[in-house]
Design an enzyme around this catalytic site. Structure first.
Site, short mmCIF file in Angstrom:
data_model
loop_
_atom_site.label_atom_id
_atom_site.label_comp_id
_atom_site.label_asym_id
_atom_site.label_seq_id
_atom_site.Cartn_x
_atom_site.Cartn_y
_atom_site.Cartn_z
N MET A 152 0.62 -0.79 0.21
CA MET A 152 0.06 -0.04 0.27
C MET A 152 1.14 1.23 0.19
O MET A 152 0.79 2.09 -0.74
CB MET A 152 -0.59 -0.44 1.12
CG MET A 152 -2.40 -0.92 1.54
SD MET A 152 -3.36 -1.00 2.37
CE MET A 152 -4.33 -2.27 2.21
N THR A 153 1.49 1.50 1.17
CA THR A 153 2.42 2.54 1.41
C THR A 153 3.54 2.70 -0.06
O THR A 153 4.09 2.40 -0.52
CB THR A 153 3.57 2.67 2.26
OG1 THR A 153 2.48 2.34 3.62
CG2 THR A 153 3.83 3.89 3.02
N GLU A 154 3.45 3.99 0.00
CA GLU A 154 4.05 4.98 -1.52
C GLU A 154 4.84 6.05 -1.12
O GLU A 154 4.90 6.60 -0.33
CB GLU A 154 3.28 4.80 -2.78
CG GLU A 154 2.59 4.02 -3.27
CD GLU A 154 2.19 4.13 -4.13
OE1 GLU A 154 1.19 3.97 -5.19
OE2 GLU A 154 1.67 5.15 -4.60
N GLY A 201 1.52 6.96 2.34
CA GLY A 201 1.70 6.46 3.52
C GLY A 201 0.00 6.24 4.02
O GLY A 201 -0.77 5.98 3.35
N PRO A 208 -9.50 -2.83 11.14
CA PRO A 208 -9.99 -3.43 12.59
C PRO A 208 -8.64 -4.00 12.39
O PRO A 208 -7.92 -4.37 14.07
CB PRO A 208 -11.49 -3.25 12.69
CG PRO A 208 -11.78 -2.26 11.55
CD PRO A 208 -10.40 -2.33 10.74
N GLU A 228 -6.12 -5.21 11.63
CA GLU A 228 -4.77 -4.93 11.58
C GLU A 228 -4.47 -4.44 12.86
O GLU A 228 -3.56 -4.38 13.61
CB GLU A 228 -4.32 -4.27 10.08
CG GLU A 228 -2.89 -3.15 9.71
CD GLU A 228 -2.40 -2.65 9.25
OE1 GLU A 228 -1.99 -2.00 8.95
OE2 GLU A 228 -4.03 -2.10 8.24
N ARG A 229 -4.73 -3.24 13.35
CA ARG A 229 -4.78 -2.61 13.98
C ARG A 229 -5.35 -3.10 15.35
O ARG A 229 -4.62 -2.97 16.35
CB ARG A 229 -6.12 -1.10 13.66
CG ARG A 229 -5.52 0.34 12.79
CD ARG A 229 -6.32 0.72 12.77
NE ARG A 229 -5.98 1.31 11.80
CZ ARG A 229 -6.07 2.78 10.78
NH1 ARG A 229 -7.96 2.88 11.14
NH2 ARG A 229 -5.40 2.75 9.45
N LEU A 252 14.72 3.40 34.26
CA LEU A 252 14.74 2.43 36.22
C LEU A 252 16.11 1.66 36.01
O LEU A 252 16.21 0.90 36.91
CB LEU A 252 13.39 1.96 35.96
CG LEU A 252 12.57 2.63 36.60
CD1 LEU A 252 10.27 1.81 36.77
CD2 LEU A 252 12.49 3.21 37.86
#
Length: 384
Positions: A128-130, A134, A243, A245-246, A340
């Protein structure tokens, strides 16, 4: 607070996953990270043990198990051994690629691809991303033009998880030059198709052994029977599967935060300063108390989301809430846990240092925090 998400069957499955991680991952993971590659035979072994691909129907070689609680178990056990690169790779297959194949493919396509996914022989990716698009899917410039029975694909993708190792890539391309909501379609591009080339393996801040690359398409002829879903409905298909994927992202975020908190709590009990364990200092106790509380609250939302997903009721808005909140929480928890640890937290041999680098992508991929808030905000504005 007692957690009531799992049954005895889930806990029995956890024993299988934990044994697999200890046997097949822990002894080798540091070498994979150094080599910046995960061997393909691990997918074969994982599939054989049912570590991923459980939702593939029995007729295609899977178990047909769609209860997402088993996916939660896998996330927790992979993060327990601090193998985030592997968690992302398995999550890509289960929570993203397989969801497209299971819900959008024709019976003939399923017969072609799912059996190989079930055995671990086939690895998938999502294109998908190009470089210039994005989160803005409407900005995609990769095109597909029909030519007889084929579609001719041209364009470029970047930041593609498993881009080097993938045998099948689901590519989003523009099929209507006039734009609009019906301008995008999805195509299955298979390894070996002429004109399909993989670019360099990208050098990332974290997730070293999870390969990420650029992909190039130069007049790639994709047969009509490799169209995923319907022509012109690519945007809707992608939105419908966000949904899952997330949910995968925030399942991992909570599991990661818990795993790093557990090692930090032990470290604070063992680390001596001024003649006593640092966990005896009020400031440290307060830090641990705050982190534990935040994780418990996030886990409650996660559990509610998992049950909603099982029932087919997890909305895009609810998934967006979980994704942005828990991924931001993951970064906060790991940052505080590193503090910590003191100077030791800055050493790569400590899990908290590796997690600090690996987790940074969580608020970016799958939709940035800003995009998640925009989705939620638009929904709220629409309720007025």
């Amino acid at each position: 607070m007692k957690r009531n998400l799992f049954t005895a069957d889930h806990e029995q499955y956890r024993e299988t996953v934990r044994a697999f991680m200890e046997r097949e991952v822990v002894p080798h993971y540091e070498k994979w990270e150094a080599d910046k590659f995960t061997p393909r035979d691990l997918y074969l072994k994982a599939a054989e043990q049912g570590i991923y691909g459980l939702s593939i129907p029995e007729e295609f070689g899977g178990s047909g198990e769609t209860d997402y609680r088993y996916r939660v178990v896998v996330h927790e056990e992979v993060y327990r051994v601090h193998a985030m690169s592997l968690a992302v790779a398995f999550g890509l297959q289960d929570d993203i690629v397989l969801q497209y194949l299971l819900h959008l493919c024709t019976p003939e396509q399923k017969q072609r691809w799912l059996p190989r996914f079930a055995t671990g022989e086939m690895i998938g990716a999502i294109g998908m991303t190009e470089p210039g698009a994005g989160s803005d899917l409407k900005g995609l410039r990769t095109t597909a033009v029909q030519d007889g029975d084929d579609w001719v694909l041209n364009g470029q993708k970047t930041f593609i998880s498993c881009g080097i190792s993938a045998d099948l890539v689901i590519v989003a391309a523009r099929t209507d030059p006039n734009g609009g909501s019906r301008s995008l379609s999805l195509f299955a591009v298979e390894a070996g198709m002429p004109g399909f080339e993989r670019g360099r393996k990208l050098d990332k801040l974290g997730l070293a052994s999870q390969d990420t690359s650029e992909l190039y398409f130069d007049n790639v002829r994709v047969p009509a029977n490799n169209v995923i879903g319907e022509i012109g409905r690519g945007m809707g298909h992608m939105m419908a599967h966000l949904p899952s994927e997330r949910l995968g992202v925030y399942t991992g975020a909570v599991a990661s935060a818990k795993a790093i908190f557990d090692v930090t709590r032990k470290y604070c009990s063992d680390r001596m300063a001024f003649g006593q364990p640092i966990a005896d200092f009020q400031h440290v106790r307060f830090e641990l108390a705050e982190i534990a509380t935040e994780i418990d609250v996030a886990e409650a939302y996660l559990d509610k989301s998992v049950l909603a997903f099982n029932a087919g009721e997890l909305t895009a808005v609810d998934a967006a809430k979980g994704k942005w909140w828990t991924s931001e929480l993951q970064l906060r928890v790991i940052d505080r846990c590193l503090q910590l640890h003191g100077g030791y937290g800055f050493m790569n041999e400590y899990a908290v240092a590796r997690a600090y680098k690996d987790a940074r992508i969580q608020t970016i991929y799958g939709g940035t925090t800003a995009i998640m808030k925009e989705i939620i905000g638009r929904d709220l504005a629409g309720q007025r």
